[in-house]
Design a protein around this motif. Structure first.
Motif, PDB file in Angstrom:
ATOM      1  N   THR A  48      44.372  17.248 -28.132  1.00 38.41           N
ATOM      2  CA  THR A  48      43.052  17.233 -27.495  1.00 38.41           C
ATOM      3  C   THR A  48      41.953  17.678 -28.450  1.00 38.41           C
ATOM      4  N   ARG A  49      42.164  18.777 -29.167  1.00 37.83           N
ATOM      5  CA  ARG A  49      41.132  19.247 -30.105  1.00 37.83           C
ATOM      6  C   ARG A  49      40.892  18.223 -31.213  1.00 37.83           C
ATOM      7  N   TYR A  50      41.957  17.597 -31.676  1.00 36.41           N
ATOM      8  CA  TYR A  50      41.804  16.567 -32.703  1.00 36.41           C
ATOM      9  C   TYR A  50      40.945  15.417 -32.179  1.00 36.41           C
ATOM     10  N   LYS A  51      41.217  14.989 -30.948  1.00 37.95           N
ATOM     11  CA  LYS A  51      40.447  13.888 -30.375  1.00 37.95           C
ATOM     12  C   LYS A  51      38.997  14.299 -30.121  1.00 37.95           C
ATOM     13  N   LEU A  52      38.784  15.561 -29.768  1.00 37.49           N
ATOM     14  CA  LEU A  52      37.413  16.050 -29.601  1.00 37.49           C
ATOM     15  C   LEU A  52      36.668  16.027 -30.931  1.00 37.49           C
ATOM     16  N   MET A  53      37.345  16.382 -32.012  1.00 42.53           N
ATOM     17  CA  MET A  53      36.712  16.361 -33.332  1.00 42.53           C
ATOM     18  C   MET A  53      36.271  14.950 -33.705  1.00 42.53           C
ATOM     19  N   LEU A  54      37.063  13.950 -33.323  1.00 40.59           N
ATOM     20  CA  LEU A  54      36.712  12.571 -33.651  1.00 40.59           C
ATOM     21  C   LEU A  54      35.420  12.131 -32.970  1.00 40.59           C
ATOM     22  N   LEU A  55      35.096  12.751 -31.837  1.00 39.71           N
ATOM     23  CA  LEU A  55      33.909  12.346 -31.082  1.00 39.71           C
ATOM     24  C   LEU A  55      32.613  12.706 -31.791  1.00 39.71           C
ATOM     25  N   ARG A  56      32.663  13.669 -32.705  1.00 37.07           N
ATOM     26  CA  ARG A  56      31.441  14.134 -33.367  1.00 37.07           C
ATOM     27  C   ARG A  56      30.756  13.026 -34.150  1.00 37.07           C
ATOM     28  N   ARG A 150      15.401  34.314 -33.398  1.00 38.80           N
ATOM     29  CA  ARG A 150      14.804  34.980 -34.552  1.00 38.80           C
ATOM     30  C   ARG A 150      13.874  34.033 -35.300  1.00 38.80           C
ATOM     31  N   GLU A 151      12.880  34.628 -35.950  1.00 37.46           N
ATOM     32  CA  GLU A 151      11.914  33.813 -36.693  1.00 37.46           C
ATOM     33  C   GLU A 151      12.573  33.124 -37.877  1.00 37.46           C
ATOM     34  N   ASN A 152      13.478  33.828 -38.531  1.00 36.23           N
ATOM     35  CA  ASN A 152      14.195  33.265 -39.674  1.00 36.23           C
ATOM     36  C   ASN A 152      15.682  33.178 -39.346  1.00 36.23           C
ATOM     37  N   GLY A 153      16.356  32.263 -40.003  1.00 37.77           N
ATOM     38  CA  GLY A 153      17.786  32.106 -39.775  1.00 37.77           C
ATOM     39  C   GLY A 153      18.136  30.664 -39.467  1.00 37.77           C
ATOM     40  N   ARG A 154      19.408  30.443 -39.166  1.00 40.58           N
ATOM     41  CA  ARG A 154      19.863  29.081 -38.891  1.00 40.58           C
ATOM     42  C   ARG A 154      19.540  28.681 -37.455  1.00 40.58           C
ATOM     43  N   LEU A 155      19.449  27.380 -37.257  1.00 40.65           N
ATOM     44  CA  LEU A 155      19.187  26.860 -35.920  1.00 40.65           C
ATOM     45  C   LEU A 155      20.362  27.147 -34.990  1.00 40.65           C
ATOM     46  N   SER A 156      20.047  27.458 -33.760  1.00 39.09           N
ATOM     47  CA  SER A 156      21.069  27.627 -32.728  1.00 39.09           C
ATOM     48  C   SER A 156      21.667  26.274 -32.369  1.00 39.09           C
ATOM     49  N   GLN A 157      22.895  26.288 -31.847  1.00 41.93           N
ATOM     50  CA  GLN A 157      23.485  25.057 -31.322  1.00 41.93           C
ATOM     51  C   GLN A 157      22.699  24.546 -30.118  1.00 41.93           C
ATOM     52  N   HIS A 158      21.925  25.422 -29.493  1.00 40.38           N
ATOM     53  CA  HIS A 158      21.045  24.983 -28.405  1.00 40.38           C
ATOM     54  C   HIS A 158      19.991  24.000 -28.922  1.00 40.38           C
ATOM     55  N   VAL A 222      28.694  28.573 -24.376  1.00 50.47           N
ATOM     56  CA  VAL A 222      29.730  27.640 -24.830  1.00 50.47           C
ATOM     57  C   VAL A 222      29.056  26.579 -25.684  1.00 50.47           C
ATOM     58  N   ASP A 223      29.690  26.226 -26.794  1.00 48.82           N
ATOM     59  CA  ASP A 223      29.107  25.170 -27.618  1.00 48.82           C
ATOM     60  C   ASP A 223      30.191  24.377 -28.328  1.00 48.82           C
ATOM     61  N   VAL A 224      29.767  23.266 -28.934  1.00 45.61           N
ATOM     62  CA  VAL A 224      30.697  22.365 -29.621  1.00 45.61           C
ATOM     63  C   VAL A 224      30.294  22.221 -31.084  1.00 45.61           C
ATOM     64  N   GLY A 225      29.805  23.311 -31.651  1.00 50.63           N
ATOM     65  CA  GLY A 225      29.412  23.316 -33.052  1.00 50.63           C
ATOM     66  C   GLY A 225      30.608  23.366 -33.989  1.00 50.63           C
ATOM     67  N   PRO A 226      30.365  23.596 -35.282  1.00 48.29           N
ATOM     68  CA  PRO A 226      31.438  23.535 -36.283  1.00 48.29           C
ATOM     69  C   PRO A 226      32.310  24.784 -36.361  1.00 48.29           C
ATOM     70  N   TRP A 227      31.891  25.889 -35.712  1.00 47.83           N
ATOM     71  CA  TRP A 227      32.651  27.138 -35.810  1.00 47.83           C
ATOM     72  C   TRP A 227      33.608  27.274 -34.631  1.00 47.83           C
ATOM     73  N   TRP A 228      34.656  28.080 -34.820  1.00 50.33           N
ATOM     74  CA  TRP A 228      35.619  28.348 -33.750  1.00 50.33           C
ATOM     75  C   TRP A 228      35.634  29.847 -33.477  1.00 50.33           C
ATOM     76  N   VAL A 229      35.134  30.236 -32.314  1.00 50.49           N
ATOM     77  CA  VAL A 229      35.112  31.643 -31.913  1.00 50.49           C
ATOM     78  C   VAL A 229      35.388  31.717 -30.422  1.00 50.49           C
ATOM     79  N   CYS A 230      36.220  32.664 -30.012  1.00 54.60           N
ATOM     80  CA  CYS A 230      36.489  32.896 -28.591  1.00 54.60           C
ATOM     81  C   CYS A 230      36.404  34.389 -28.347  1.00 54.60           C
ATOM     82  N   ARG A 231      35.287  34.827 -27.767  1.00 53.88           N
ATOM     83  CA  ARG A 231      35.073  36.267 -27.528  1.00 53.88           C
ATOM     84  C   ARG A 231      34.578  36.488 -26.099  1.00 53.88           C
TER      85      ARG A 231
END
Length: 231
Positions: A48-56, A150-158, A222-231
């Motif tokens: 399933t995760r592999y198939k989800l990656m293909l959707l990107r 934040r004013e500076n930094g990377r864009l949110s997945q939002h 919850v997001d579908v970005g490039p990182w994998w975190v579960c907290r």
């Protein structure tokens, strides 16, 4: 040396099997065929995760997966905003479960949300309450901003409609379950929320809740970005 020979033979066997499946010489159930489109209603497995990656990187494949989801979606016009352009975004309007309001989503987010509803949210509700969830309450998805605003930094997945903030749920009997109010408790509502969080980790790339930090005390991010975190 013997180990290397055995490894090469195994790799050759895997390669031959893969080609045989790809060419159609060997038939596999779609959910176990890595080249078959993702079926949202099929039980998730190791592929399933592999198939989800293909959707990107394959919008057509993503649309095909979404067609099996039961979600009601409306395509949105592309937005050329310089900082946060949106291309091929969808407005998710609901499905088997209602929403507190519709939300903008990338196709990949919509597919993961459908997987979450079918295979994490509703099973958790049936296990804990013996009834269904009828509505998902959320705080929004698309927001053109950096992480934490934040004013500076990377864009949110939002900022790419790749993320959704889920605040709570309504059950078939009318009860409301709130991440803010019920997560700290030691009862069935807290147990339900933890099962939902754990299940979300199977279908989203990142899941952040109250255990992560105070900024997430009232919702699951919850997001579908490039990182994998579960907290």
């Amino acid at each position: 040396m013997r180990f290397v020979r055995v490894l090469l033979v195994l790799l050759l066997m895997v390669g031959v099997a893969g080609v045989s499946v790809w060419r159609g010489w060997i038939s596999l159930p779609p959910q176990w065929n890595p080249w078959a489109p993702l079926d949202v209603k099929a039980k998730p497995n190791l592929l399933t995760r592999y198939k989800l990656m293909l959707l990107r990187d394959d919008s057509q494949l993503c649309e095909q997966a979404l067609s099996s989801s039961g979600l009601r979606v409306a395509p949105q016009a592309d937005s050329p905003d310089a900082k946060c352009p949106l291309n091929e975004a969808l407005r998710v309007q609901g499905g088997n479960v209602a929403l507190s309001s519709s939300f903008l989503a990338s196709c990949r987010l919509a597919v993961s949300f459908a997987l979450f509803e079918h295979h994490a949210l509703q099973p958790a509700a049936q296990t804990v309450y013996w009834q269904a969830v009828t509505r998902v309450d959320h705080l929004g998805s698309f927001a053109c901003r950096n992480v934490y605003g934040r004013e500076n930094g990377r864009l949110s997945q939002h900022a790419t409609a790749n993320a959704l903030d889920i605040a709570g749920f309504r059950l078939a009997d009318g009860r409301s379950i709130s991440v803010l109010k019920d997560w700290p408790k030691d009862n069935q509502d807290a147990r339900f929320l933890r099962q939902v969080r754990d299940g979300a980790c199977d279908v989203f790339s990142v899941v952040l809740g109250p255990d992560y930090n105070a900024a997430h005390r009232n919702h699951f991010h919850v997001d579908v970005g490039p990182w994998w975190v579960c907290r």
